[in-house]
Design a protein around this motif. Sequence first.
Motif, PDB file in Angstrom:
ATOM      1  N   THR A   1      44.174  44.497  42.205  1.00 31.62           N
ATOM      2  CA  THR A   1      43.798  45.392  41.202  1.00 31.62           C
ATOM      3  C   THR A   1      44.717  45.301  40.072  1.00 31.62           C
ATOM      4  O   THR A   1      44.238  45.127  38.747  1.00 31.62           O
ATOM      5  CB  THR A   1      43.251  46.847  41.509  1.00 31.62           C
ATOM      6  OG1 THR A   1      42.323  46.797  42.491  1.00 31.62           O
ATOM      7  CG2 THR A   1      42.838  47.824  40.360  1.00 31.62           C
TER       8      THR A   1
ATOM      9  N   ARG B   1      44.224  43.183  36.137  1.00 28.60           N
ATOM     10  CA  ARG B   1      44.303  44.020  34.869  1.00 28.60           C
ATOM     11  C   ARG B   1      45.164  43.356  34.042  1.00 28.60           C
ATOM     12  O   ARG B   1      44.808  43.124  32.850  1.00 28.60           O
ATOM     13  CB  ARG B   1      44.655  45.516  35.228  1.00 28.60           C
ATOM     14  CG  ARG B   1      43.555  46.369  35.755  1.00 28.60           C
ATOM     15  CD  ARG B   1      44.137  47.720  35.981  1.00 28.60           C
ATOM     16  NE  ARG B   1      43.040  48.550  36.724  1.00 28.60           N
ATOM     17  CZ  ARG B   1      43.029  49.634  37.313  1.00 28.60           C
ATOM     18  NH1 ARG B   1      44.226  50.228  37.520  1.00 28.60           N
ATOM     19  NH2 ARG B   1      41.793  50.177  37.744  1.00 28.60           N
TER      20      ARG B   1
ATOM     21  N   GLU C   1      49.197  56.792  38.033  1.00 26.80           N
ATOM     22  CA  GLU C   1      47.851  55.820  37.271  1.00 26.80           C
ATOM     23  C   GLU C   1      48.559  55.151  36.324  1.00 26.80           C
ATOM     24  O   GLU C   1      47.782  54.652  35.365  1.00 26.80           O
ATOM     25  CB  GLU C   1      47.146  57.086  36.398  1.00 26.80           C
ATOM     26  CG  GLU C   1      46.324  58.204  37.628  1.00 26.80           C
ATOM     27  CD  GLU C   1      45.409  57.349  38.367  1.00 26.80           C
ATOM     28  OE1 GLU C   1      44.617  56.492  37.940  1.00 26.80           O
ATOM     29  OE2 GLU C   1      45.452  57.691  39.745  1.00 26.80           O
TER      30      GLU C   1
ATOM     31  N   ASN D   1      46.326  51.957  35.616  1.00 28.76           N
ATOM     32  CA  ASN D   1      45.384  52.341  35.222  1.00 28.76           C
ATOM     33  C   ASN D   1      45.414  52.610  33.570  1.00 28.76           C
ATOM     34  O   ASN D   1      44.677  52.118  32.626  1.00 28.76           O
ATOM     35  CB  ASN D   1      44.554  53.555  35.638  1.00 28.76           C
ATOM     36  CG  ASN D   1      43.181  53.719  35.400  1.00 28.76           C
ATOM     37  OD1 ASN D   1      42.259  52.813  35.384  1.00 28.76           O
ATOM     38  ND2 ASN D   1      42.605  54.924  34.968  1.00 28.76           N
TER      39      ASN D   1
ATOM     40  N   ARG E   1      45.825  49.334  31.633  1.00 31.16           N
ATOM     41  CA  ARG E   1      44.657  48.990  31.274  1.00 31.16           C
ATOM     42  C   ARG E   1      44.064  49.339  29.924  1.00 31.16           C
ATOM     43  O   ARG E   1      43.639  48.791  28.980  1.00 31.16           O
ATOM     44  CB  ARG E   1      43.391  48.919  32.359  1.00 31.16           C
ATOM     45  CG  ARG E   1      42.246  48.466  31.835  1.00 31.16           C
ATOM     46  CD  ARG E   1      41.091  48.560  33.250  1.00 31.16           C
ATOM     47  NE  ARG E   1      41.164  50.017  33.933  1.00 31.16           N
ATOM     48  CZ  ARG E   1      40.011  50.740  34.002  1.00 31.16           C
ATOM     49  NH1 ARG E   1      38.905  50.226  33.187  1.00 31.16           N
ATOM     50  NH2 ARG E   1      40.014  51.895  34.292  1.00 31.16           N
TER      51      ARG E   1
ATOM     52  N   GLU F   1      42.695  57.240  29.733  1.00 32.93           N
ATOM     53  CA  GLU F   1      41.329  57.497  29.443  1.00 32.93           C
ATOM     54  C   GLU F   1      41.050  58.057  28.000  1.00 32.93           C
ATOM     55  O   GLU F   1      40.093  57.783  27.396  1.00 32.93           O
ATOM     56  CB  GLU F   1      40.337  57.924  30.402  1.00 32.93           C
ATOM     57  CG  GLU F   1      40.949  59.426  30.933  1.00 32.93           C
ATOM     58  CD  GLU F   1      41.589  59.369  32.124  1.00 32.93           C
ATOM     59  OE1 GLU F   1      41.669  60.523  32.690  1.00 32.93           O
ATOM     60  OE2 GLU F   1      42.167  58.406  32.650  1.00 32.93           O
TER      61      GLU F   1
END
Length: 234
Positions: A118, A122, A150, A153, A156, A190
């Motif tokens: 994963t 990315r 994270e 993440n 990304r 996010e």
Amino acid sequence: MGIHTSRIIPILVMFWVLVGSILPAGTWNARFERTVKSAHFTESEEQQIHNLLTEAQEDQIPVDLLVLRLEEGVAKRVPTSTLYNALELERQAYSYTRDLIVHELGLQEAERIVSDNTIWSRVTTIYRQGVPDEDLKALIAMFNKQRSAERWNNFRYGGGLLIALRQWGLEETLSLKVVEALSRSSIPGEDYRAVIDLFNAGISNRTSLEDIANRIIDSAPNSRSLKVLERMVR
């Protein structure tokens, strides 16, 4: 856009030995057989793609991810030659980003990163979106230092924000510094994209892009959330 491959080949030989038992062999052969049957490839086409996947496996590239691309291409009825070229480019991208990760972080840390498909995926996705090598290495280094669970993440989202800021017109050095400042904050990845709204608001108030960027660079590391950053910047 290249790195000095000749300098890292000797350590990559050792690296492949280290990770060879870690990367999963997967069940790609069975998936491949099911996919080519539905695609009605010629025998030659089938063999050509199978050879590509076999070479990828021998090179410790995550074949299951390439097979996923194959399945997606077949489902979309992509012409075989186009599909093959796309798979080859993907294979090359994984190989290149592995070399780049080793070059930037060293063997031990690179082993940990590429053993997680994963994370490796990315990094490769950001590379294929055109982020220059030096900036990609900077992104890898800054998010690898994050304490957040994270962090990859967030990587990304950070890469996506870097691309968006540059497409939007922000100067390259400043755009990377904005992402770096965010990587040092507690703001979740996010929420990074919403930083564009801060630029929009600043422009509406006749503030220059550079001034807004510098405010974010100064304030983000001390911001616990996007709302806190908004108050500090505005």
